[in-house]
Design an enzyme around this catalytic site. Structure first.
Site, PDB file in Angstrom:
ATOM      1  N   VAL A 213       0.839  -1.210   0.000  1.00  0.00           N
ATOM      2  CA  VAL A 213       0.000   0.000   0.000  1.00  0.00           C
ATOM      3  C   VAL A 213       0.873   1.260   0.000  1.00  0.00           C
ATOM      4  O   VAL A 213       0.567   2.241  -0.694  1.00  0.00           O
ATOM      5  CB  VAL A 213      -0.981   0.000   1.188  1.00  0.00           C
TER       6      VAL A 213
ATOM      7  N   VAL B 290     -10.777   0.533   6.359  1.00  0.00           N
ATOM      8  CA  VAL B 290     -11.982  -0.288   6.135  1.00  0.00           C
ATOM      9  C   VAL B 290     -12.384  -0.204   4.669  1.00  0.00           C
ATOM     10  O   VAL B 290     -12.647   0.880   4.144  1.00  0.00           O
ATOM     11  CB  VAL B 290     -13.180   0.197   6.998  1.00  0.00           C
TER      12      VAL B 290
ATOM     13  N   LYS C 112     -12.563  -4.274  11.214  1.00  0.00           N
ATOM     14  CA  LYS C 112     -13.236  -3.241  10.405  1.00  0.00           C
ATOM     15  C   LYS C 112     -14.621  -2.936  10.970  1.00  0.00           C
ATOM     16  O   LYS C 112     -15.040  -1.779  11.011  1.00  0.00           O
ATOM     17  CB  LYS C 112     -13.295  -3.712   8.949  1.00  0.00           C
TER      18      LYS C 112
HETATM   19  N1  HSE Z   1      -6.515  -8.905   4.107  1.00  0.00           N
HETATM   20  C1  HSE Z   1      -7.472  -7.902   3.813  1.00  0.00           C
HETATM   21  C2  HSE Z   1      -8.481  -8.479   2.838  1.00  0.00           C
HETATM   22  C3  HSE Z   1      -6.775  -6.702   3.230  1.00  0.00           C
HETATM   23  O1  HSE Z   1      -8.311  -9.610   2.377  1.00  0.00           O
HETATM   24  O2  HSE Z   1      -9.473  -7.824   2.552  1.00  0.00           O
HETATM   25  C4  HSE Z   1      -7.548  -5.440   3.301  1.00  0.00           C
HETATM   26  O3  HSE Z   1      -7.820  -5.047   4.600  1.00  0.00           O
END
Ligand code: HSE
Length: 437
Positions: free
Chosen positions: A14, A132, A205
């Protein structure tokens, strides 16, 4: 033109997306912001890997101190992840009066209340849109767009890895392990994929968006969490026969003086807008008093979608700096003195519809015994299906129920599990069907 200097801590997936957007779209951002966003320094222990982005000499360094101690840097972007050094660096940045942008959902879910208090005290921003749903603007939607609404419920597919695995099993008959390996290769699984498949990433989240929607402190520990590792192809096939799919859902509902907060595999009907959210996509439906039902949909992970959300936060902060707007929005959506400790409803007290699968001896009276136990606990059966006949005589009996209370379901299933005619632990999958009885 005014310059606003940005420092980046961590340049993995990211972080690289953020760097690419700030550098490659610099002119575009300048035109939109009215200031030059200068990625002044990027700190990462790996200064060798080619990120596919042209850093000026001296920008990429291995020492985080060169970001944290640079008085020109006003915005620190934490892209390290995890709850260790990332937390320490965020605290240091806040103490030095720097605004912070993070995508760190695990840290926010676990220590968000503490970090938010520290940011408030220091009068700086702590922005976390990317924590999120990747590119989906769920934080902005809850904090700003829907500010005039009373939120009734949110139902989300918030983990791309689980959605990818369930989609591959459902649509292609893939094995769980190979689908997970593909998700890891694509780079959207967590470093520790048990956080994904056991539901904890989704719970992180949900803890964040429940706080924003309902005016409560971030509360991770009371969320009921069940992952997807117990879901079998057999149950997915049965679901298909009833026009359901199995999705890992985050469910947050306003229940007056309490909230529901739960993460578990859930059957949803083809009429549910989340039904066709496949692959590694995320979506969240929001039910609120003014807007009715609405849905956000998009990539919840990955370099550029998540990088996009981070850059959105950087620009929000830059605009506040330029206009002298200070911390324009309450960090947790509600004013600090309006945030309450709203209790989470114990999962035993929820009421929903259920799918049960029993492995039962195929002989007279077994079905009526099972139905009798369910009846004894006030569980009303909507339909019963018996499929095939196994060599050892055990057959799968599938039942769908009307709305029932989870505590009653648990008692009934425990009694059914004790029957000599039932050879395996009964399977329970909750059904989310707002239009049911
Ligand atoms: N591991 C998380 C997913 C990454 O698979 O959505 C994003 O938060």
């Amino acid at each position: 033109m005014k310059q606003i200097h940005v420092g980046l801590l961590g340049c993995g997936t990211v972080g690289t997306g953020v760097a690419r957007l700030l550098i490659n779209n610099r002119d575009l951002l300048r035109a939109r912001v009215g200031a030059d966003l200068n990625l002044k320094r990027v700190a990462d222990i790996d200064t060798e890997t080619d990120r596919g982005v042209a850093f000026d000499p001296g920008v990429l360094v291995s020492d985080a101190g060169q970001v944290l101690n640079d008085p020109e840097i006003q915005i620190v972007v934490e892209m390290i992840g995890g709850e260790g050094i990332a937390k320490e660096f965020i605290h240091q940045a806040i103490q030095k009066g720097k605004h912070v942008v993070t995508a760190n959902k695990a840290l926010l879910a676990g220590k968000g209340n503490e970090l938010i208090r520290a940011a408030r005290k220091a009068g700086v921003e702590l922005a976390y849109e990317a924590s999120v749903g990747g590119c989906m603007p769920i934080i902005k939607t809850l904090r700003e767009s829907l500010v005039g609404n009373r939120i009734h419920a949110m139902t989300g597919i918030l983990n791309g890895t689980c959605n990818y695995i369930l989609t591959k099993i459902t649509d292609e008959g893939s094995a769980f392990e190979s689908a997970l390996a593909e998700a890891q290769a694509e780079g959207f699984a967590e470093a520790d994929p048990t956080l994904d498949v056991e539901g904890y990433d989704t719970a992180h989240k949900l803890a964040i968006i429940n706080a924003l929607a309902y005016g409560m402190e971030i509360n991770l520990s009371d969320i009921y969490v069940e992952g997807i590792t117990g879901i079998t192809p057999e149950d997915i096939d049965f679901a298909r026969e009833f026009r359901y799919k199995v999705k890992l859902l985050a469910i947050g509902k306003d229940k007056g003086d309490r909230v529901e907060a739960r993460v578990h595999p859930t059957m949803i009907r083809d009429s549910n807008p989340l039904f066709n959210v496949g692959e590694n996509l995320n979506a969240v439906t929001i039910s609120a008093d003014a807007v009715g039902e609405m849905m956000l949909y998009g990539y919840g992970a990955g370099m550029m979608p998540t990088g996009s959300a981070v850059v959105g936060d950087i620009v929000d902060i830059a605009r506040n700096i330029l206009t002298g707007a200070g911390s324009r929005l309450p960090l947790l959506s509600y004013q600090p003195d309006a945030i309450r400790k709203i209790p989470v409803m114990p999962v035993e007290e929820i009421e929903t519809n259920y799918y049960f699968r029993f492995a039962a001896a195929d002989r007279p009276g077994v079905l009526s015994t099972i139905a009798g136990i369910l009846g004894k606990f006030g569980i009303s059966i909507a339909s019963v299906h018996q499929k095939g006949r196994k060599i050892d005589g055990a057959v799968p009996i599938v039942m769908l129920t009307h709305r029932a209370r989870e505590a009653d379901v648990n008692k009934a299933l425990a009694e059914i599990n004790g029957l000599e005619a039932v050879s395996e632990t009964p399977v329970l999958i909750r059904i989310e069907d707002e239009n049911s009885d």
